[in-house]
Design an enzyme around this catalytic site. Structure first.
Site, PDB file in Angstrom:
ATOM      1  N   CYS A 120       0.831  -1.341   0.089  1.00  0.00           N
ATOM      2  CA  CYS A 120      -0.007   0.010   0.003  1.00  0.00           C
ATOM      3  C   CYS A 120       0.853   1.346   0.022  1.00  0.00           C
ATOM      4  O   CYS A 120       0.373   2.141  -0.332  1.00  0.00           O
ATOM      5  CB  CYS A 120      -0.851  -0.048   1.270  1.00  0.00           C
ATOM      6  N   HIS A 254      -3.036   7.689   2.169  1.00  0.00           N
ATOM      7  CA  HIS A 254      -3.681   6.310   1.568  1.00  0.00           C
ATOM      8  C   HIS A 254      -4.855   6.075   2.264  1.00  0.00           C
ATOM      9  O   HIS A 254      -5.228   6.380   3.452  1.00  0.00           O
ATOM     10  CB  HIS A 254      -2.643   5.151   2.156  1.00  0.00           C
ATOM     11  N   ASN A 284      -9.882   0.076  -0.555  1.00  0.00           N
ATOM     12  CA  ASN A 284      -8.468   0.162  -0.440  1.00  0.00           C
ATOM     13  C   ASN A 284      -7.815  -0.440  -1.683  1.00  0.00           C
ATOM     14  O   ASN A 284      -7.936  -1.408  -1.970  1.00  0.00           O
ATOM     15  CB  ASN A 284      -8.059  -0.589   0.858  1.00  0.00           C
TER      16      ASN A 284
HETATM   17  O1  UT7 Z   1      -3.927  -0.696   3.613  1.00  0.00           O
HETATM   18  C1  UT7 Z   1      -2.858  -1.684   4.224  1.00  0.00           C
HETATM   19  C2  UT7 Z   1      -3.201  -1.342   5.675  1.00  0.00           C
HETATM   20  N1  UT7 Z   1      -4.164  -1.979   5.948  1.00  0.00           N
HETATM   21  C3  UT7 Z   1      -5.197  -1.274   6.736  1.00  0.00           C
HETATM   22  O2  UT7 Z   1      -4.795  -0.235   7.180  1.00  0.00           O
HETATM   23  C4  UT7 Z   1      -6.177  -2.056   7.559  1.00  0.00           C
HETATM   24  C5  UT7 Z   1      -6.140  -1.593   9.046  1.00  0.00           C
HETATM   25  N2  UT7 Z   1      -7.327  -2.299   9.774  1.00  0.00           N
HETATM   26  C6  UT7 Z   1      -8.502  -1.995   9.738  1.00  0.00           C
HETATM   27  O3  UT7 Z   1      -8.903  -1.103   8.837  1.00  0.00           O
HETATM   28  C7  UT7 Z   1      -9.486  -2.446  10.714  1.00  0.00           C
HETATM   29  O4  UT7 Z   1      -8.717  -3.328  11.675  1.00  0.00           O
HETATM   30  C8  UT7 Z   1     -10.408  -3.381  10.182  1.00  0.00           C
HETATM   31  C9  UT7 Z   1     -11.569  -2.632   9.231  1.00  0.00           C
HETATM   32  C10 UT7 Z   1      -9.846  -4.413   8.960  1.00  0.00           C
HETATM   33  C11 UT7 Z   1     -11.469  -4.103  11.172  1.00  0.00           C
HETATM   34  O5  UT7 Z   1     -11.950  -3.165  12.132  1.00  0.00           O
HETATM   35  P1  UT7 Z   1     -11.771  -3.533  13.478  1.00  0.00           P
HETATM   36  O6  UT7 Z   1     -12.571  -2.349  14.252  1.00  0.00           O
HETATM   37  O7  UT7 Z   1     -10.419  -3.720  13.936  1.00  0.00           O
HETATM   38  O8  UT7 Z   1     -12.490  -4.831  13.826  1.00  0.00           O
HETATM   39  P2  UT7 Z   1     -11.995  -6.149  14.510  1.00  0.00           P
HETATM   40  O9  UT7 Z   1     -11.053  -6.822  13.451  1.00  0.00           O
HETATM   41  O10 UT7 Z   1     -11.567  -5.909  15.736  1.00  0.00           O
HETATM   42  O11 UT7 Z   1     -13.533  -7.064  14.249  1.00  0.00           O
HETATM   43  C12 UT7 Z   1     -14.443  -6.675  15.041  1.00  0.00           C
HETATM   44  C13 UT7 Z   1     -15.577  -7.689  14.762  1.00  0.00           C
HETATM   45  C14 UT7 Z   1     -15.133  -9.103  15.116  1.00  0.00           C
HETATM   46  O12 UT7 Z   1     -16.089  -9.913  15.630  1.00  0.00           O
HETATM   47  P3  UT7 Z   1     -15.978 -10.327  17.218  1.00  0.00           P
HETATM   48  O13 UT7 Z   1     -14.740 -11.049  17.243  1.00  0.00           O
HETATM   49  O14 UT7 Z   1     -15.860  -9.059  18.050  1.00  0.00           O
HETATM   50  O15 UT7 Z   1     -17.069 -11.151  17.532  1.00  0.00           O
HETATM   51  C15 UT7 Z   1     -15.037  -9.583  13.568  1.00  0.00           C
HETATM   52  O16 UT7 Z   1     -15.119 -10.897  13.222  1.00  0.00           O
HETATM   53  O17 UT7 Z   1     -16.130  -7.586  13.534  1.00  0.00           O
HETATM   54  C16 UT7 Z   1     -15.987  -8.894  12.977  1.00  0.00           C
HETATM   55  N3  UT7 Z   1     -15.913  -8.756  11.534  1.00  0.00           N
HETATM   56  C17 UT7 Z   1     -16.851  -8.398  10.592  1.00  0.00           C
HETATM   57  N4  UT7 Z   1     -18.266  -8.332  10.755  1.00  0.00           N
HETATM   58  C18 UT7 Z   1     -18.933  -8.063   9.863  1.00  0.00           C
HETATM   59  C19 UT7 Z   1     -14.855  -8.787  10.683  1.00  0.00           C
HETATM   60  N5  UT7 Z   1     -14.995  -8.579   9.444  1.00  0.00           N
HETATM   61  C20 UT7 Z   1     -16.327  -8.181   9.357  1.00  0.00           C
HETATM   62  C21 UT7 Z   1     -17.490  -8.163   8.385  1.00  0.00           C
HETATM   63  N6  UT7 Z   1     -18.384  -7.820   8.474  1.00  0.00           N
HETATM   64  N7  UT7 Z   1     -16.741  -7.608   7.148  1.00  0.00           N
END
Ligand code: UT7
Length: 327
Positions: A120, A254, A284
């Site tokens: 990225c 980004h 992204n």
């Molecule tokens: O470009 C390269 C760099 N990449 C990035 O910058 C990405 C960086 N990370 C992020 O943007 C965020 O961490 C995400 C958007 C990927 C995820 O957001 P988050 O607030 O960190 O969520 P999380 O991973 O802590 O997940 C929270 C909950 C989980 O469920 P439990 O364990 O709390 O029951 C996930 O299983 O959300 C669940 N979850 C989803 N729910 C519905 C994960 N993906 C999804 C989904 N739809 N697509």
């Protein structure tokens, strides 16, 4: 005997161009494929839709169209280009470099074309690299391209990653100019730290599995590092160039996640009104996200000649970097 001050060579932006595939997938479309919801995607990322490459569309075809549009915007011909630096993690083939395919498609037979792999952060790495070539005096005019088809390396059954990414390409023409006006790329900082590999990687490759592999990410782990890393390199660039965040006209980060973008801007005191955000429309697009955002803001009249623009990114590796451009 008196000496004239040596005129500095700068890499000045002549024009930008973009290309997005015609096919759009909304969050509602993805709800039909994996257990997700429009609410979750919008609240956690700000993404509402993404463009996906269709049959016959590849990283090089999107890159070539973006490059043609950047050349037209710059008002220069392809045969004036002697350097192509193309950032991608989704090349058409393992080799040759996608940059050489773009070179051939544009009918360019002189100079050099090569790819950069910094995921990225690729566009920031490509701008910094092209700037070093141009300011050394070795090359005169560059096409800097970020182009990706991440849809081809996603696991479409993994809701934690497949909702986040999209396809597209953006390009910029940089010209080596000798002047005192202090325009062009004013400074850049690049970083990497390979200890973070397991947080964001592709689980295949020619030398390991002989397959292309699929993207794997521990999003929460990446999130934890993102704001600190990008604000550190931006602070370094401000120090290097004797500028401050208050001097910025536009912050073009980004486009991975709106929460990361807003938190990074807040940490440096950059007001929301100066942030260019396209994450809701494009998702992204990895190395393509910054040039796509730059193109959006140039075409809608926000970024104008003389504006001070900061670009920054962080991605797999980890890699991260920032560059300051006087437009
Ligand atoms: O470009 C390269 C760099 N990449 C990035 O910058 C990405 C960086 N990370 C992020 O943007 C965020 O961490 C995400 C958007 C990927 C995820 O957001 P988050 O607030 O960190 O969520 P999380 O991973 O802590 O997940 C929270 C909950 C989980 O469920 P439990 O364990 O709390 O029951 C996930 O299983 O959300 C669940 N979850 C989803 N729910 C519905 C994960 N993906 C999804 C989904 N739809 N697509």
């Amino acid at each position: 005997m008196t000496f004239e001050p040596k005129t500095k060579i700068r890499s000045r932006v002549l024009g930008v161009g973009a290309c997005l595939p015609g096919r759009i997938a909304t969050n509602a479309d993805l709800e039909k494929m994996v257990d997700t919801s429009d609410d979750w995607i919008v609240q956690r990322t700000g993404i509402r839709q993404r463009h996906l490459a269709g049959p016959g569309e590849t990283t090089s075809t999107l890159a070539t169209k973006a490059a043609e549009r950047a050349l037209a915007a710059a008002g220069v011909s392809a045969d004036s280009i002697d350097l192509i630096v193309l950032a991608t993690s989704t090349p058409d083939y393992t080799f040759p470099a996608t940059a050489t395919q773009v070179q051939a498609a544009l009918g360019i037979t002189q100079g050099v074309a090569f790819d950069i792999q910094a995921v990225c952060s690729g566009f920031v790495f490509a701008v910094a690299t092209a700037d070093k070539f141009l300011t050394s005096g070795s090359h005169k005019r560059a096409l800097v391209i970020g182009a990706e088809t991440f849809s081809r390396i996603l696991d479409w059954e993994d809701r934690t990653t497949c909702v986040l990414f999209g396809d597209g390409a953006g390009a910029m023409v940089l010209d080596a100019v000798c002047d005192q006006s202090n325009t062009g790329v004013l400074g850049s900082r690049l970083r990497s730290d390979g200890r973070h590999r397991a947080k964001l990687f592709v689980d295949g490759g020619p030398s390991t599995t002989q397959t292309v592999g699929r993207l794997r990410m521990s999003g929460r782990e990446v999130f934890k590092h993102a704001v600190g890393m990008v604000t550190d390199v931006m602070t370094d660039v401000f120090k290097d160039t004797g500028t401050r965040s208050e001097d910025l006209d536009w912050f073009v980060p980004h486009q991975a996640n709106e929460r990361i973008i807003d938190a990074s801007a807040a940490k440096l005191g950059i007001p929301l009104s100066k942030i260019v955000k396209t994450v809701s429309m494009h998702g992204n697009t990895s190395a393509a996200s910054i040039p796509l955002a730059l193109c959006t803001a140039v075409n809608d009249g926000r970024i104008k000649r003389g504006d001070l623009v900061m670009i920054e990114a962080m991605g797999g590796g980890f890699t991260w970097g920032a560059a300051l451009i006087r437009w």
